[in-house]
Design an enzyme around this catalytic site. Structure first.
Site, short mmCIF file in Angstrom:
data_model
loop_
_atom_site.label_atom_id
_atom_site.label_comp_id
_atom_site.label_asym_id
_atom_site.label_seq_id
_atom_site.Cartn_x
_atom_site.Cartn_y
_atom_site.Cartn_z
N CYS A 277 9.79 11.76 -36.19
CA CYS A 277 10.33 11.06 -34.89
C CYS A 277 9.58 10.22 -34.07
CB CYS A 277 11.51 12.09 -34.11
SG CYS A 277 12.67 11.21 -33.15
N HIS B 10 13.95 15.38 -38.25
CA HIS B 10 13.79 16.61 -37.76
C HIS B 10 14.35 17.69 -38.85
CE1 HIS B 10 12.34 15.56 -33.85
NE2 HIS B 10 13.52 14.91 -33.54
#
Length: 501
Positions: free
Chosen positions: A341, A425
């Site tokens: 991310c 994630h």
């Protein structure tokens, strides 16, 4: 209308999240339909529900403890800090803007009380029991006027309150008494008892103090939970929790192969979803540690640059610390790096940010052929895909939109040599993919590390939740807890004035 209970705490990190999860797991094993609830959460560890709503990871884990699907009803307000004084406000799973702490407590919080209460009522209508978690301490009297998560919600919904205290920190009797004494009489009437958490030693030595506390407050202690290692799962109060729960200074389980694998996680500012590395720490023979100095990367076989709520700030921090140069040397030497991310974004060539930092165009580290532009609308998704020949599930929470201009495709990101980057994630919780990834890392690092063929992260999480349920069943007064859930706080609880002893 189903029953309910509020688990409050004398302090942050007293154990509210794990006690709430433990009560949920114990109740569902009794055949009840249970839901967790936290009206307002402040955390950078969040999760995406199947309907695309962002909630705190602690509530998602509590939902799993209750064996129900997590929804936005369980955490209607999520605050994601962007600095010491401001946070992004997420309402019913969607961001609604940035706000200063003064602005939030000065007015906006009151506006959110009605939807928070409506969510709780909906959960109580559809479940036998709703176990609510408070935030911080109910005795934060400077915030009581605008409280929507502790005694404010307890009084509005007539919820009995159990206060949890961490005896391992010391001073738990003073914390219990002081917390109760600082509450207004109307709030005190709902405080039904206390739970001692993280006790080490002979309980009989504690009993005289518990009796004195009962005499001083008129409220019983409903359990003494022993200290249990490795149960700090998906909590929200900061890196310190993960350092205690997930990081291995030495290998707990012996490696399956001849070597161990060392993972260094860059402790970037405003780190988010650092729980991504829990799955690595669960692997036998993998040692995980958080680092903030370049020399700490020297012996690492894998470096992870995790997510962050401040991508441009994290990029500057990496450069100031000398970590950016160390990462560049690793990439040139073909030594593995994984960016997740925000960590993926900093590894790219360029970042255009008029949303999060408003810094405009900023050069990235240039380790991946990616350019990132921050969009005002947040991406919230639960993708499923394939990488390294294995099925992968994950979740996405980001404003940055990646324009991948080369490299090999990798989970909607890319790979160049031994540098991987993805917005996903949770991908390492997919067992087959995690093992395949670790084999690649070991090969690039020249380690004779072999992933254990049967490690199931899902099964390990279930084992942890069952242990939490066991702690409640074996060490709490479960009959008293059931009475509170079904009937509310008993009548006639005495008022405890400050300075009563």
């Amino acid at each position: 209308m189903g029953g309910g209970l509020l688990v409050a705490g004398t302090t942050s990190d007293a154990g509210k999240s794990v006690v709430t999860a433990g009560i949920c797991r114990w109740l569902v094993r009794q055949g009840l339909k249970v839901a967790p609830f936290k009206g307002q959460n402040m955390s950078l560890n969040s999760f995406v529900t199947r309907e695309g709503a962002e909630i705190g990871r602690a509530q998602a884990m509590q939902a799993r403890a209750a064996r129900v699907e997590p929804t936005a009803l369980m955490n209607p307000v999520l605050l994601k800090p962007g600095s010491d004084r401001s946070s992004q406000v997420v309402l019913m799973g969607k961001p609604v803007g940035e706000m200063s702490a003064r602005g939030y407590h000065g007015g906006r919080q009151k506006e959110l009380f009605a939807p928070v209460l409506a969510c709780l009522e909906e959960l109580r209508r559809t479940h036998d029991a709703v176990i609510c978690e408070g935030a911080g301490s109910p005795a934060e009297i400077n915030l009581r006027r605008t409280d929507i998560v502790n005694m404010g919600i307890a009084r509005a919904a007539r919820l009995p309150v159990v206060v949890v205290g961490d005896i391992d920190r010391g001073g738990v009797f003073a914390q219990f008494f002081g917390t109760t004494a600082l509450l207004a009489p109307e709030d005190q009437r709902l405080v039904a008892g206390y739970l001692v958490n993280k006790f080490r030693g002979d309980v009989s030595l504690l009993e005289p103090g518990l009796a004195m506390l009962d005499g001083l407050t008129g409220r019983p202690t409903l359990g003494v939970l022993p200290y249990a290692h490795g149960l700090g799962i998906d909590e929200e109060d900061g890196l310190r929790v993960s350092l205690r729960g997930a990081v291995r200074e030495s290998v707990v389980a012996p490696p399956f192969g001849a070597d161990v694998l060392r993972v260094a996680v860059c402790a970037v500012p405003l780190m988010s979803n650092f729980t991504d590395v829990d799955a690595l720490a669960a692997e036998p023979g993998v040692v995980v540690r958080f680092v903030d100095r370049p020399e700490e990367l020297a012996d690492a076989d894998l470096v992870v640059v995790p997510g962050t709520r401040g991508t441009v700030r994290a990029l500057a921090w990496l450069r100031e610390r000398g970590l950016a140069a160390a990462l560049a040397r690793r990439a040139a030497e073909g030594r593995p790096i994984l960016g997740v991310c925000g960590g993926f974004q900093v590894l790219g060539e360029r970042i255009e940010d008029e949303v999060e930092s408003r810094a405009g165009a900023v050069d990235g580290l240039g380790l991946l052929p990616v350019r990132v532009r921050f969009a005002r609308e947040k991406t919230l998704a639960r993708p499923v895909g394939e990488a390294l020949g294995e099925r992968v599930e994950g979740y996405e929470i980001h404003h940055g939109v990646a324009d991948v201009r080369g490299g090999e495709p990798f989970l909607d990101g890319c790979r160049t040599g031994a540098v991987w980057g993805t917005h996903w994630h949770g991908s390492l919780e997919s067992d087959g993919f995690r093992r395949a990834f670790l084999r690649e890392v070991a090969a690039a690092a020249g380690r004779r590390f072999v992933p254990a063929p049967d490690t199931s992260f899902d099964a390990l999480r279930e084992e942890q939740l069952d242990r939490l349920g066991d702690l409640i069943e074996e060490h709490a007064d479960t009959d008293a807890l059931l009475r509170l859930i079904e009937k509310g706080a008993p009548e006639g609880l005495p008022f405890v004035p400050p300075g009563a002893p």
